[in-house]
Design a protein around this motif. Structure first.
Motif, PDB file in Angstrom:
ATOM      1  N   THR A 208       0.799  -1.220   0.000  1.00  0.00           N
ATOM      2  CA  THR A 208       0.000   0.000   0.000  1.00  0.00           C
ATOM      3  C   THR A 208       0.832   1.270   0.000  1.00  0.00           C
ATOM      4  O   THR A 208       0.384   2.307  -0.478  1.00  0.00           O
ATOM      5  CB  THR A 208      -0.938   0.034   1.219  1.00  0.00           C
ATOM      6  OG1 THR A 208      -0.152   0.072   2.429  1.00  0.00           O
ATOM      7  CG2 THR A 208      -1.861  -1.183   1.227  1.00  0.00           C
ATOM      8  N   LEU A 218      -1.375  -6.143   1.970  1.00  0.00           N
ATOM      9  CA  LEU A 218      -2.696  -6.766   2.047  1.00  0.00           C
ATOM     10  C   LEU A 218      -2.719  -7.996   1.144  1.00  0.00           C
ATOM     11  O   LEU A 218      -2.098  -8.005   0.070  1.00  0.00           O
ATOM     12  CB  LEU A 218      -3.776  -5.787   1.588  1.00  0.00           C
ATOM     13  CG  LEU A 218      -3.793  -4.409   2.254  1.00  0.00           C
ATOM     14  CD1 LEU A 218      -4.836  -3.519   1.581  1.00  0.00           C
ATOM     15  CD2 LEU A 218      -4.072  -4.540   3.744  1.00  0.00           C
ATOM     16  N   LYS A 220      -5.342 -10.345  -0.973  1.00  0.00           N
ATOM     17  CA  LYS A 220      -6.698 -10.499  -1.487  1.00  0.00           C
ATOM     18  C   LYS A 220      -6.826 -11.884  -2.120  1.00  0.00           C
ATOM     19  O   LYS A 220      -6.023 -12.262  -2.961  1.00  0.00           O
ATOM     20  CB  LYS A 220      -7.009  -9.406  -2.513  1.00  0.00           C
ATOM     21  CG  LYS A 220      -6.854  -7.987  -1.959  1.00  0.00           C
ATOM     22  CD  LYS A 220      -7.811  -7.712  -0.812  1.00  0.00           C
ATOM     23  CE  LYS A 220      -7.628  -6.305  -0.252  1.00  0.00           C
ATOM     24  NZ  LYS A 220      -8.589  -6.008   0.832  1.00  0.00           N
ATOM     25  N   HIS A 224     -12.328 -12.154  -1.156  1.00  0.00           N
ATOM     26  CA  HIS A 224     -12.519 -10.847  -1.777  1.00  0.00           C
ATOM     27  C   HIS A 224     -12.946 -10.958  -3.239  1.00  0.00           C
ATOM     28  O   HIS A 224     -12.895  -9.979  -3.979  1.00  0.00           O
ATOM     29  CB  HIS A 224     -11.222 -10.039  -1.677  1.00  0.00           C
ATOM     30  CG  HIS A 224     -10.669  -9.989  -0.292  1.00  0.00           C
ATOM     31  ND1 HIS A 224      -9.732 -10.900   0.166  1.00  0.00           N
ATOM     32  CD2 HIS A 224     -10.943  -9.167   0.758  1.00  0.00           C
ATOM     33  CE1 HIS A 224      -9.435 -10.635   1.419  1.00  0.00           C
ATOM     34  NE2 HIS A 224     -10.159  -9.602   1.808  1.00  0.00           N
ATOM     35  N   SER A 267     -10.839  -5.828 -10.771  1.00  0.00           N
ATOM     36  CA  SER A 267     -11.147  -5.001  -9.609  1.00  0.00           C
ATOM     37  C   SER A 267     -11.323  -3.564 -10.071  1.00  0.00           C
ATOM     38  O   SER A 267     -10.542  -3.070 -10.886  1.00  0.00           O
ATOM     39  CB  SER A 267     -10.014  -5.070  -8.575  1.00  0.00           C
ATOM     40  OG  SER A 267     -10.230  -4.126  -7.535  1.00  0.00           O
ATOM     41  N   ASP A 269     -11.791  -1.201  -7.588  1.00  0.00           N
ATOM     42  CA  ASP A 269     -11.563  -0.430  -6.362  1.00  0.00           C
ATOM     43  C   ASP A 269     -10.130  -0.650  -5.859  1.00  0.00           C
ATOM     44  O   ASP A 269      -9.897  -0.864  -4.675  1.00  0.00           O
ATOM     45  CB  ASP A 269     -12.581  -0.778  -5.291  1.00  0.00           C
ATOM     46  CG  ASP A 269     -12.695  -2.268  -5.032  1.00  0.00           C
ATOM     47  OD1 ASP A 269     -11.808  -3.035  -5.492  1.00  0.00           O
ATOM     48  OD2 ASP A 269     -13.654  -2.691  -4.364  1.00  0.00           O
ATOM     49  N   SER A 270      -9.192  -0.620  -6.811  1.00  0.00           N
ATOM     50  CA  SER A 270      -7.755  -0.728  -6.488  1.00  0.00           C
ATOM     51  C   SER A 270      -7.399  -2.025  -5.785  1.00  0.00           C
ATOM     52  O   SER A 270      -6.546  -2.057  -4.897  1.00  0.00           O
ATOM     53  CB  SER A 270      -7.304   0.471  -5.655  1.00  0.00           C
ATOM     54  OG  SER A 270      -7.514   1.677  -6.351  1.00  0.00           O
ATOM     55  N   ASP A 272      -9.313  -4.075  -3.897  1.00  0.00           N
ATOM     56  CA  ASP A 272     -10.006  -4.481  -2.667  1.00  0.00           C
ATOM     57  C   ASP A 272     -10.963  -5.643  -2.903  1.00  0.00           C
ATOM     58  O   ASP A 272     -11.014  -6.587  -2.105  1.00  0.00           O
ATOM     59  CB  ASP A 272     -10.763  -3.294  -2.067  1.00  0.00           C
ATOM     60  CG  ASP A 272      -9.832  -2.301  -1.389  1.00  0.00           C
ATOM     61  OD1 ASP A 272      -8.689  -2.678  -1.070  1.00  0.00           O
ATOM     62  OD2 ASP A 272     -10.246  -1.146  -1.179  1.00  0.00           O
ATOM     63  N   THR A 273     -11.744  -5.568  -3.978  1.00  0.00           N
ATOM     64  CA  THR A 273     -12.677  -6.648  -4.315  1.00  0.00           C
ATOM     65  C   THR A 273     -12.534  -6.988  -5.790  1.00  0.00           C
ATOM     66  O   THR A 273     -12.083  -6.165  -6.602  1.00  0.00           O
ATOM     67  CB  THR A 273     -14.137  -6.243  -4.026  1.00  0.00           C
ATOM     68  OG1 THR A 273     -14.479  -5.084  -4.809  1.00  0.00           O
ATOM     69  CG2 THR A 273     -14.325  -5.921  -2.551  1.00  0.00           C
TER      70      THR A 273
END
Length: 301
Positions: A208, A218, A220, A224, A267, A269-270, A272-273
């Motif tokens: 990040t 993080l 994923k 996710h 994805s 949303d960068s 995230d999901t």
């Protein structure tokens, strides 16, 4: 994974597609037609091309068999080629410097995996001189081509802000389990410190920011939206960002050693999901490489 398409940043109608089976193909009319431009003299018996890059009339390609290729350079859109003596490896990455058309990074391994190396051409417009360094460059920041990254096979993310002359380790450890390693990385086009790594069997690791600024890593995975394949695993293999939208990331799944994985995920949303976007390609599909056209954001696999 390799770089399968060289998009001409100066002309949206031109691109070179690099094929392991039958060599490089160029289009100059927005993909309506293609022309085979493989060199007339093969390297180690093959004219195949595993990866390359293109800008204007200059094409840089790794030509040769699967285990080792030699860098070849064309300055006339593939009409003729010059092999670069000594520039041999099993190549997987090639990129022009986004701001300096004289600089090209081409990275590979020894055929026995005993070393990694980047060949850096600094005057590609007129000559084939290059320097080398032992870090394997597999990422270039869109906003500044002097910022390059080396993240492969381990937990340490290396960054250079001077085109590979010096390196630092400003990021937290990826903490990938020892039996896994990252296949490909992708860089946020708007944030030089947000990095994505596809780790087959685990998912997508996201750096990040730098450690000094509170950056974390993080992971994923299936929780996710990166659904398990038919083998019960998260088979993330290839990864790219949309150069025109830093929120959009694509990942391809592959388990070629076992069978078909489950295709392409996106994805918005960068990272995230994630959502599977196979559509009419079917539910089972290996995706070893992905590429996003910088002119229109179309996705190629």
């Amino acid at each position: 994974g390799s770089v399968p398409i060289g998009w001409d940043s100066t002309n949206s109608n031109r691109a070179t597609f690099f094929h392991m089976d039958f060599g490089a193909m160029i289009t100059t009319d927005g993909e309506s037609t293609f022309k085979n431009i493989k060199p007339s003299t093969p390297y180690n018996g093959r004219e195949a091309s595993l990866c390359g890059a293109m800008r204007g009339n200059i094409i840089v390609a790794a030509i040769g068999p699967k285990t080792e290729q030699r860098i070849h350079i064309s300055r006339d859109s593939g009409a003729s080629w010059t092999p670069v003596s000594g520039a041999d490896a099993n190549f997987f990455f090639a990129s022009f410097h986004p701001q300096n058309p004289n600089i090209v990074y081409v990275s590979g391994f020894a055929s026995d995996w005993s070393w990694r190396r980047t060949y850096k051409f600094t005057n590609i417009q007129t000559d084939n001189t290059y320097t080398t360094f032992s870090k394997y460059v597999n990422g270039v920041f869109k906003g500044n081509g002097d910022i390059v990254y080396s993240i492969y096979g381990g937990n340490t993310a290396y960054k250079s802000t001077d085109g590979g002359s010096t390196w630092t380790t400003p990021y937290p450890s990826l903490n990938i389990p020892s039996e896994y390693y990252n296949r490909q990385i992708a860089i946020d086009p708007a944030n030089e410190n947000r990095i994505y790594a596809a780790v087959q069997g685990k998912g997508v690791y996201i750096i990040t920011y730098t450690t000094a600024k509170g950056g974390t890593v993080l992971l994923k995975n299936e929780a996710h939206g990166l659904a398990l394949s038919q083998f019960g695993s998260v088979d993330t293999y290839s990864i790219v960002t949309d150069p025109n939208n830093s929120n959009v990331v694509y990942v391809g799944a592959s388990r070629a050693n076992k069978g078909q994985a489950n295709g392409v995920f996106r994805s918005t949303d960068s990272g995230d999901t994630w959502t599977n976007i196979n559509g009419n390609l079917g539910s089972q599909l290996n995706v070893v490489n992905l590429s996003v056209n910088p002119h229109n954001s179309y996705v190629y696999l």
